[in-house]
Design a protein around this motif. Sequence first.
Motif, PDB file in Angstrom:
ATOM      1  N   ALA A   1       0.767  -1.216  -0.018  1.00  0.00           N
ATOM      2  CA  ALA A   1       0.023  -0.277   0.200  1.00  0.00           C
ATOM      3  C   ALA A   1       0.879   1.537   0.083  1.00  0.00           C
ATOM      4  CB  ALA A   1      -0.914   0.040   1.063  1.00  0.00           C
ATOM      5  N   THR A   2       0.532   2.296  -0.796  1.00  0.00           N
ATOM      6  CA  THR A   2       1.212   3.514  -0.814  1.00  0.00           C
ATOM      7  C   THR A   2      -0.074   4.628  -0.083  1.00  0.00           C
ATOM      8  OG1 THR A   2       2.536   2.943  -2.680  1.00  0.00           O
ATOM      9  CG2 THR A   2       2.399   5.279  -1.988  1.00  0.00           C
ATOM     10  N   VAL A   3       0.433   5.443   0.878  1.00  0.00           N
ATOM     11  CA  VAL A   3      -0.303   6.522   1.427  1.00  0.00           C
ATOM     12  C   VAL A   3       0.430   7.633   0.993  1.00  0.00           C
ATOM     13  CG1 VAL A   3      -1.443   7.514   3.373  1.00  0.00           C
ATOM     14  CG2 VAL A   3      -1.496   4.688   3.072  1.00  0.00           C
ATOM     15  N   THR A   4      -0.275   8.820   0.433  1.00  0.00           N
ATOM     16  CA  THR A   4       0.412   9.847   0.036  1.00  0.00           C
ATOM     17  C   THR A   4      -0.195  11.094   0.475  1.00  0.00           C
ATOM     18  OG1 THR A   4       1.303   8.707  -2.080  1.00  0.00           O
ATOM     19  CG2 THR A   4       1.445  11.099  -2.145  1.00  0.00           C
ATOM     20  N   LEU A   5       0.588  11.884   1.256  1.00  0.00           N
ATOM     21  CA  LEU A   5      -0.126  13.166   1.669  1.00  0.00           C
ATOM     22  C   LEU A   5      -0.066  13.996   0.507  1.00  0.00           C
ATOM     23  CD1 LEU A   5       2.155  13.385   4.911  1.00  0.00           C
ATOM     24  CD2 LEU A   5       0.031  12.102   4.612  1.00  0.00           C
ATOM     25  N   ASN A   6      -1.243  14.688   0.319  1.00  0.00           N
ATOM     26  CA  ASN A   6      -1.419  15.218  -0.901  1.00  0.00           C
ATOM     27  C   ASN A   6      -2.048  16.905  -0.751  1.00  0.00           C
ATOM     28  OD1 ASN A   6      -1.753  15.507  -3.880  1.00  0.00           O
ATOM     29  ND2 ASN A   6      -3.785  15.240  -3.753  1.00  0.00           N
ATOM     30  N   ARG A   7      -1.116  17.695  -0.130  1.00  0.00           N
ATOM     31  CA  ARG A   7      -1.291  19.187   0.075  1.00  0.00           C
ATOM     32  C   ARG A   7      -0.145  20.041  -0.402  1.00  0.00           C
ATOM     33  NH1 ARG A   7      -3.178  21.734   5.085  1.00  0.00           N
ATOM     34  NH2 ARG A   7      -4.573  23.113   3.549  1.00  0.00           N
ATOM     35  N   PRO A   8       0.401  19.580  -1.754  1.00  0.00           N
ATOM     36  CA  PRO A   8       1.649  19.950  -2.059  1.00  0.00           C
ATOM     37  C   PRO A   8       1.826  21.676  -1.901  1.00  0.00           C
ATOM     38  CG  PRO A   8       0.371  19.312  -3.902  1.00  0.00           C
ATOM     39  CD  PRO A   8      -0.296  18.861  -2.657  1.00  0.00           C
ATOM     40  N   LYS A   9       0.568  22.220  -2.255  1.00  0.00           N
ATOM     41  CA  LYS A   9       0.759  23.883  -2.154  1.00  0.00           C
ATOM     42  C   LYS A   9       1.202  24.522  -0.937  1.00  0.00           C
ATOM     43  CE  LYS A   9      -2.370  24.413  -6.122  1.00  0.00           C
ATOM     44  NZ  LYS A   9      -3.585  25.053  -6.663  1.00  0.00           N
ATOM     45  N   VAL A  10       0.943  23.579   0.258  1.00  0.00           N
ATOM     46  CA  VAL A  10       1.267  24.037   1.568  1.00  0.00           C
ATOM     47  C   VAL A  10       2.275  23.193   2.347  1.00  0.00           C
ATOM     48  CG1 VAL A  10      -0.815  25.659   2.010  1.00  0.00           C
ATOM     49  CG2 VAL A  10      -0.999  22.965   2.319  1.00  0.00           C
ATOM     50  N   ASN A  11       3.035  22.421   1.310  1.00  0.00           N
ATOM     51  CA  ASN A  11       3.893  21.506   1.729  1.00  0.00           C
ATOM     52  C   ASN A  11       3.409  20.504   2.636  1.00  0.00           C
ATOM     53  OD1 ASN A  11       5.957  23.358   0.530  1.00  0.00           O
ATOM     54  ND2 ASN A  11       6.070  24.485   2.154  1.00  0.00           N
ATOM     55  N   ASN A  12       2.307  20.087   2.052  1.00  0.00           N
ATOM     56  CA  ASN A  12       1.625  18.905   3.168  1.00  0.00           C
ATOM     57  C   ASN A  12       1.543  19.115   4.641  1.00  0.00           C
ATOM     58  OD1 ASN A  12       1.353  17.198   0.702  1.00  0.00           O
ATOM     59  ND2 ASN A  12       3.584  16.727   0.857  1.00  0.00           N
ATOM     60  N   ALA A  13       1.129  20.421   4.759  1.00  0.00           N
ATOM     61  CA  ALA A  13       0.934  20.752   6.088  1.00  0.00           C
ATOM     62  C   ALA A  13      -0.108  20.197   6.587  1.00  0.00           C
ATOM     63  CB  ALA A  13       0.781  22.133   6.420  1.00  0.00           C
ATOM     64  N   TYR A  14      -0.329  19.660   7.681  1.00  0.00           N
ATOM     65  CA  TYR A  14      -1.574  18.888   8.047  1.00  0.00           C
ATOM     66  C   TYR A  14      -2.883  19.821   8.653  1.00  0.00           C
ATOM     67  CZ  TYR A  14      -0.580  18.844  13.171  1.00  0.00           C
ATOM     68  OH  TYR A  14      -0.400  19.055  14.543  1.00  0.00           O
ATOM     69  N   ASN A  15      -3.887  19.705   8.198  1.00  0.00           N
ATOM     70  CA  ASN A  15      -5.169  20.288   8.901  1.00  0.00           C
ATOM     71  C   ASN A  15      -6.197  19.189   9.288  1.00  0.00           C
ATOM     72  OD1 ASN A  15      -6.053  19.470   6.377  1.00  0.00           O
ATOM     73  ND2 ASN A  15      -6.542  21.689   5.731  1.00  0.00           N
ATOM     74  N   GLY A  16      -7.466  19.442   9.326  1.00  0.00           N
ATOM     75  CA  GLY A  16      -8.231  18.720   9.952  1.00  0.00           C
ATOM     76  C   GLY A  16      -8.693  17.518   8.853  1.00  0.00           C
ATOM     77  N   ASP A  17      -8.769  17.908   7.538  1.00  0.00           N
ATOM     78  CA  ASP A  17      -8.824  17.046   6.372  1.00  0.00           C
ATOM     79  C   ASP A  17      -7.919  16.120   6.168  1.00  0.00           C
ATOM     80  OD1 ASP A  17     -11.354  18.423   5.816  1.00  0.00           O
ATOM     81  OD2 ASP A  17     -10.687  19.832   4.507  1.00  0.00           O
ATOM     82  N   LEU A  18      -6.522  16.776   6.355  1.00  0.00           N
ATOM     83  CA  LEU A  18      -5.611  15.568   6.321  1.00  0.00           C
ATOM     84  C   LEU A  18      -5.474  14.659   7.162  1.00  0.00           C
ATOM     85  CD1 LEU A  18      -2.057  16.274   4.905  1.00  0.00           C
ATOM     86  CD2 LEU A  18      -2.210  15.112   7.054  1.00  0.00           C
ATOM     87  N   ILE A  19      -5.639  14.876   8.468  1.00  0.00           N
ATOM     88  CA  ILE A  19      -5.829  13.995   9.708  1.00  0.00           C
ATOM     89  C   ILE A  19      -6.695  13.125   9.369  1.00  0.00           C
ATOM     90  CG2 ILE A  19      -6.211  13.786  12.150  1.00  0.00           C
ATOM     91  CD1 ILE A  19      -5.194  16.654  12.412  1.00  0.00           C
ATOM     92  N   GLN A  20      -7.978  13.511   8.990  1.00  0.00           N
ATOM     93  CA  GLN A  20      -9.097  12.690   8.683  1.00  0.00           C
ATOM     94  C   GLN A  20      -8.813  11.781   7.558  1.00  0.00           C
ATOM     95  OE1 GLN A  20     -11.986  12.342  10.630  1.00  0.00           O
ATOM     96  NE2 GLN A  20     -12.144  10.351   9.251  1.00  0.00           N
ATOM     97  N   GLY A  21      -8.206  12.234   6.717  1.00  0.00           N
ATOM     98  CA  GLY A  21      -7.826  11.423   5.300  1.00  0.00           C
ATOM     99  C   GLY A  21      -6.870  10.372   5.702  1.00  0.00           C
ATOM    100  N   LEU A  22      -5.908  10.379   6.857  1.00  0.00           N
ATOM    101  CA  LEU A  22      -5.109   9.357   7.247  1.00  0.00           C
ATOM    102  C   LEU A  22      -5.769   8.382   7.967  1.00  0.00           C
ATOM    103  CD1 LEU A  22      -2.087  11.621   8.762  1.00  0.00           C
ATOM    104  CD2 LEU A  22      -2.024   9.761   6.882  1.00  0.00           C
ATOM    105  N   HIS A  23      -6.792   8.834   8.851  1.00  0.00           N
ATOM    106  CA  HIS A  23      -7.674   7.770   9.343  1.00  0.00           C
ATOM    107  C   HIS A  23      -8.462   6.873   8.369  1.00  0.00           C
ATOM    108  CE1 HIS A  23      -7.396   8.531  13.647  1.00  0.00           C
ATOM    109  NE2 HIS A  23      -7.432   9.781  13.495  1.00  0.00           N
ATOM    110  N   ASP A  24      -9.076   7.594   7.069  1.00  0.00           N
ATOM    111  CA  ASP A  24      -9.749   7.003   6.194  1.00  0.00           C
ATOM    112  C   ASP A  24      -8.799   5.995   5.480  1.00  0.00           C
ATOM    113  OD1 ASP A  24     -12.072   8.699   6.794  1.00  0.00           O
ATOM    114  OD2 ASP A  24     -11.563   9.954   5.282  1.00  0.00           O
ATOM    115  N   ALA A  25      -7.544   6.363   4.968  1.00  0.00           N
ATOM    116  CA  ALA A  25      -6.718   5.573   4.652  1.00  0.00           C
ATOM    117  C   ALA A  25      -6.415   4.215   5.667  1.00  0.00           C
ATOM    118  CB  ALA A  25      -5.397   6.181   4.377  1.00  0.00           C
ATOM    119  N   MET A  26      -6.239   4.514   6.829  1.00  0.00           N
ATOM    120  CA  MET A  26      -5.906   3.481   7.670  1.00  0.00           C
ATOM    121  C   MET A  26      -7.169   2.573   7.879  1.00  0.00           C
ATOM    122  SD  MET A  26      -3.289   4.944  10.382  1.00  0.00           S
ATOM    123  CE  MET A  26      -3.788   6.630  10.613  1.00  0.00           C
ATOM    124  N   ASP A  27      -8.294   3.066   7.783  1.00  0.00           N
ATOM    125  CA  ASP A  27      -9.773   2.420   7.762  1.00  0.00           C
ATOM    126  C   ASP A  27      -9.915   1.371   6.744  1.00  0.00           C
ATOM    127  OD1 ASP A  27     -10.407   3.386  10.301  1.00  0.00           O
ATOM    128  OD2 ASP A  27     -11.759   4.828   9.285  1.00  0.00           O
TER     129      ASP A  27
END
Length: 263
Positions: free
Chosen positions: A16-42
């Motif tokens: 599996a490949t999980v890719t952080l995908n907010r390159p315009k802000v250097n993949n800084a995390y926000n609520g959506d990215l945190i939830q995205g990590l949970h969704d990926a792991m689910d």
Amino acid sequence: MTNDTVLWEIDRRGVATVTLNRPKVNNAYNGDLIQGLHDAMDALGKEEHLRIVVLRGNGKHFQAGADLSWITGVADQSPAENDRVSRLTAEAIRRLDTCPVPTLALIQGGCFGGGTGIAAACDVVVASEDAIFSISETRWGLMAGIILPQLCQAMSFRQVRRYALTGERFGAAEACRLGLVHEVCPTGGLDDVGKRIVESVLMNAPRATTATKLRSLASARAFVDDGELRDLIEEHARTRQQPEAREGLASFREKRKPSWYPG
């Protein structure tokens, strides 16, 4: 499969490949990215043939820590909402830390704040020569509490005492010396090293690999139990709403030194 801020896929081998995908802000995390990590792991947790998870960051940088504009907005909300945000963040790190299959982080460019926590929670970390690291939370009046257990395991308490308290930046070679990174490769060489490590994992028996990982965590007393997690979350959430955090985040927005700097 995709989530706007996190992409994930799994191939026929169970890689599996999980890719952080907010390159315009250097993949800084926000609520959506945190939830995205949970969704990926689910989603990946439902894959019976999952063998290894590879974490990457789109663009020039792996992960630049928290999106400070988003953090400012969170800090202005209720204590309950701050507690919820800290819990989701802490649980994402704990889930990555205790993932039953091996995890591999491939790091290029900036890896700051929470990015160092992601690295510390992974089983294997490879960084390219252009990678640069910093446990930077105190610069903004925040604290890295929810990733400190993993950082202390990866780098040793002695090294965290320096780098979490000074916020200094350090390169890939130093990160390797400290134990945060296992291997450094030439810039542009992450794919080749990643393929080699994936192949090594695939040669090993899946159940034996999972048992070895979980027993290693237990032997090192590296599991974060529910009580400790609760304490980390509460402290993390409170710190975000203190005057120092407001001043630190303001100094970021205004591109100036914080008021606590002498003179």
